[in-house]
Design a protein around this motif. Structure first.
Motif, PDB file in Angstrom:
ATOM      1  N   UNK A 197      -1.228 -14.144  -4.206  1.00  0.00           N
ATOM      2  CA  UNK A 197      -1.564 -12.721  -4.240  1.00  0.00           C
ATOM      3  C   UNK A 197      -0.514 -11.990  -5.062  1.00  0.00           C
ATOM      4  N   UNK A 198      -0.958 -11.347  -6.128  1.00  0.00           N
ATOM      5  CA  UNK A 198      -0.025 -10.648  -7.011  1.00  0.00           C
ATOM      6  C   UNK A 198       0.673  -9.485  -6.324  1.00  0.00           C
ATOM      7  N   UNK A 199       0.037  -8.909  -5.314  1.00  0.00           N
ATOM      8  CA  UNK A 199       0.672  -7.810  -4.586  1.00  0.00           C
ATOM      9  C   UNK A 199       1.920  -8.294  -3.867  1.00  0.00           C
ATOM     10  N   UNK A 200       1.859  -9.501  -3.322  1.00  0.00           N
ATOM     11  CA  UNK A 200       3.024 -10.078  -2.663  1.00  0.00           C
ATOM     12  C   UNK A 200       4.118 -10.345  -3.690  1.00  0.00           C
ATOM     13  N   UNK A 242      -2.162  -5.071   2.282  1.00  0.00           N
ATOM     14  CA  UNK A 242      -1.378  -5.499   1.132  1.00  0.00           C
ATOM     15  C   UNK A 242      -1.427  -4.493  -0.019  1.00  0.00           C
ATOM     16  N   UNK A 243      -2.556  -3.834  -0.198  1.00  0.00           N
ATOM     17  CA  UNK A 243      -2.647  -2.834  -1.259  1.00  0.00           C
ATOM     18  C   UNK A 243      -1.825  -1.590  -0.938  1.00  0.00           C
ATOM     19  N   UNK A 244      -1.800  -1.186   0.335  1.00  0.00           N
ATOM     20  CA  UNK A 244      -1.131   0.056   0.739  1.00  0.00           C
ATOM     21  C   UNK A 244       0.134  -0.221   1.522  1.00  0.00           C
ATOM     22  N   UNK A 269       0.891 -13.978   6.754  1.00  0.00           N
ATOM     23  CA  UNK A 269      -0.553 -13.767   6.634  1.00  0.00           C
ATOM     24  C   UNK A 269      -1.039 -13.639   5.193  1.00  0.00           C
ATOM     25  N   UNK A 270      -0.136 -13.744   4.228  1.00  0.00           N
ATOM     26  CA  UNK A 270      -0.500 -13.492   2.834  1.00  0.00           C
ATOM     27  C   UNK A 270      -1.418 -14.578   2.271  1.00  0.00           C
TER      28      UNK A 270
END
Length: 460
Positions: free
Chosen positions: A309-312, A409-411, A304-305
Motif C-alpha cells: 500500500x503506497x499510503x503506508x 489509511x487515506x485519512x 492491518x496494512x
C-alpha cells in the motif's frame, strides 16, 4: 489573559480579546491602544475587516494540535508518546480503567482545542460578520462574500465540540456570551450546523462571481474566488451530511464541491504555518529525532496494512534511530514508525481533501444500495494506493467495512479523528484494538468542568 502570539495579535487584537475563564466572552473595554469590538462594530475600515478575517483564519487552526494528538489516540491511529507527562498515556488511552470526567486532562476551556478554540473561532466569525454589516466602505456583494466565508468556517468549527461530547450536546446559541443558550442534542446541533453552512453557501452565491474581495492566506490558494469558496462550503456540508446520515444530501453537496474523481487526491484548502511571527506546523517531527515525546504510528496500522500500500510507504516512516519508548502502568509502549507526511515545519495541513470527498461519495452510494457507483469510487482510492481493484463482496455491510478500512489509511492521523468518529457512527468502537496498550475506547466526553462552573455562576 492569555498572551497571543504575534501573528494572531496583528490579526485578532485589532478586533477581539478573550477572557480566559470564558471563551465566549469578548472584551468590551474601549482602549485606543488595544482596539476592542466596539472599534469595529460601526463603520469598520477595509483594513480592519482584513485584520478580522486573517484572525479568523488563525483561529480556524486552533484545534489542530489537540485533536491531532488526542482524537487520533482515541481511535488508535497514533499514540502520542510523552516521556515527561504520563497522563498522555494513562488518561488518553484509558489505562487502568481511567474514564473521561469533567476535569479530563488536556481539555480545559482556556486552551483545549476540542472546546475553547472552536468557540473562539465561532465568536471571531460573528464579530467579522457584524463588522462587515456596519462597514460603509463595503458593497453589498462584499458583505455577502465575507458572511459566506465566516459562516463556512463557523459551521466547520461547530462540528468539533459536537463530535467531542457527542450525545451530551453542545450550546449553539452563543450570540450573548454572558447568557448562552441551553445545550442541545447532537442531532439538533448537526441540523443547526447545516443551516449555518447552507446560509454561507447562499451568501457566497449572492456575492456573485469573481475573486473574494479580501486577501486570504496561502492555505486558500486555488480557493480564493467566491465560487471556489462555495465548493469548500459544500465539501464541509458533505462531511456534515454523512454524520446526519443524509446520504442523498452527501451526494448533492459533493456535486457542488471541489470533488474531482480524476484529480489530485490531496487538493483542498489548508491551515498554513510558517516561521516567526507565525507558528510552525504543530505535528511536524524531525525524522529519526532522538526524543522522548512524539506522535508515533499505532501498531495496528502496520499490522492491518495491505501489502504494498503506497499510503503506508508514503505516510509512515520506519525509524532507523532507536524507537520511541515510554513506560506505563500497562507496560512499555514502543513506537517504531513516525509521521512521514510533512517535509518541513512550515508545511500547510489540509483540513478537507479531495480524497475524503471521494470516500464520502463511496459511502453515500453504499448506504443508498448504489453498489456499482460505490465500487467505482472505492477503486479510485485503491488504485491510487497501488493495491488494485476491489474484488470482495458487494453487500452493504461489506462495502461499508471496505470504505471504513480505506478511510483508515487515506485519512490517517488527519486533524479530525476520523477513525474514532467513523467507528462510533457505525457502532464499531469495539473493533478498535486496545491489546497493544491495555486501555479503553471512549465513546464521548462530558462537558468540561469550567463549562459547568459557568452555569453555576449564572444560576447564582
Amino acid at each position: 489573559m492569555k498572551k497571543l502570539n504575534k501573528y494572531l495579535g496583528i490579526a485578532v487584537m485589532a478586533a477581539i480579546s478573550m477572557f480566559a475563564c470564558n471563551p465566549l466572552q469578548l472584551d468590551e473595554i474601549e482602549d485606543p491602544n488595544n482596539p476592542s469590538v466596539g472599534s469595529v462594530s460601526n463603520n469598520a475600515t477595509r483594513e480592519q475587516i482584513q485584520f478580522l478575517l486573517t484572525g479568523l483564519e488563525s483561529r480556524h487552526r486552533g484545534y489542530v494540535t489537540n485533536i491531532s494528538q488526542a482524537w487520533n489516540t482515541f481511535g488508535r491511529e497514533i499514540w502520542y508518546l510523552n516521556g515527561s507527562d504520563p497522563r498522555f498515556q494513562t488518561d488518553w488511552l484509558g489505562q487502568n480503567g481511567r474514564t473521561p470526567d469533567n476535569a479530563y486532562f488536556g481539555f480545559g476551556t482556556t486552551g483545549g482545542g476540542s472546546w475553547a478554540s472552536p468557540y473562539q473561532a465561532i465568536k471571531q466569525a460573528d464579530v467579522l460578520i457584524q463588522a462587515s454589516l456596519g462597514a460603509g466602505t463595503l458593497s453589498d456583494a462584499d458583505r455577502k462574500a465575507v458572511a459566506g466565508f465566516a459562516k463556512t468556517i463557523k459551521g466547520y468549527q461547530f462540528m468539533i465540540p459536537a463530535n467531542w461530547v457527542y450525545q451530551n450536546g453542545i450550546r449553539i446559541d452563543v450570540a450573548d456570551p454572558l447568557n448562552p443558550g441551553d445545550f442541545v442534542t447532537y442531532e439538533q446541533a448537526l441540523d443547526f450546523i447545516k443551516t449555518v453552512l447552507d446560509d454561507g453557501d447562499q451568501d457566497l452565491s449572492a456575492a456573485g462571481g469573481g475573486n473574494f474581495p479580501f486577501k486570504l492566506t496561502r492555505g486558500f490558494d486555488g480557493f480564493n474566488t467566491n465560487a471556489a469558496l462555495k465548493q469548500v462550503n459544500r465539501a464541509i456540508a458533505a462531511r456534515l451530511n454523512a454524520y446526519r446520515k443524509d446520504w442523498q444530501g452527501v451526494l448533492t453537496a459533493l456535486d457542488a464541491s471541489f470533488m474531482n474523481l480524476s484529480g489530485n487526491l490531496n487538493a483542498g484548502p489548508a491551515h498554513p504555518y510558517g516561521a516567526a511571527p507565525d507558528v510552525f506546523n504543530p505535528i511536524f517531527y524531525v525524522r529519526n529525532a532522538v526524543v522522548t515525546t512524539m506522535i508515533v504510528v499505532h501498531p495496528s496500522m502496520l499490522e492491518d496494512a495491505t501489502p504494498n500500500d503506497l499510503r503506508v510507504a508514503n505516510k509512515l516512516f520506519e525509524r532507523t534511530a532507536p524507537p520511541i519508548t515510554v513506560s506505563t502502568d500497562a507496560g512499555t509502549l514502543v513506537g517504531t514508525h513516525q509521521d512521514n507526511r510533512w517535509a518541513t515545519n512550515t508545511q500547510s495541513i489540509p483540513f478537507i481533501r479531495n480524497e475524503e470527498l471521494i470516500l464520502l461519495k463511496a459511502e453515500a452510494h453504499a448506504n443508498l444500495d448504489q453498489t456499482s457507483d460505490a465500487v467505482d469510487a472505492i477503486n479510485i482510492i485503491r488504485n491510487a494506493a497501488g493495491i488494485g481493484a476491489y474484488s470482495g463482496a458487494t453487500t452493504k455491510d461489506a462495502l461499508i467495512n471496505e470504505i471504513l478500512y480505506q478511510r483508515r489509511y487515506s485519512l490517517w492521523a488527519e486533524p479530525w479523528g476520523h477513525r474514532w468518529i467513523d467507528a462510533r457512527r457505525y457502532g464499531k468502537l469495539n473493533e478498535i484494538p486496545t491489546s497493544f496498550d491495555g486501555g479503553t475506547i471512549f465513546t464521548q466526553f462530558p462537558h468540561p468542568q469550567s463549562e459547568l462552573n459557568w452555569d453555576s455562576y449564572i444560576g447564582n
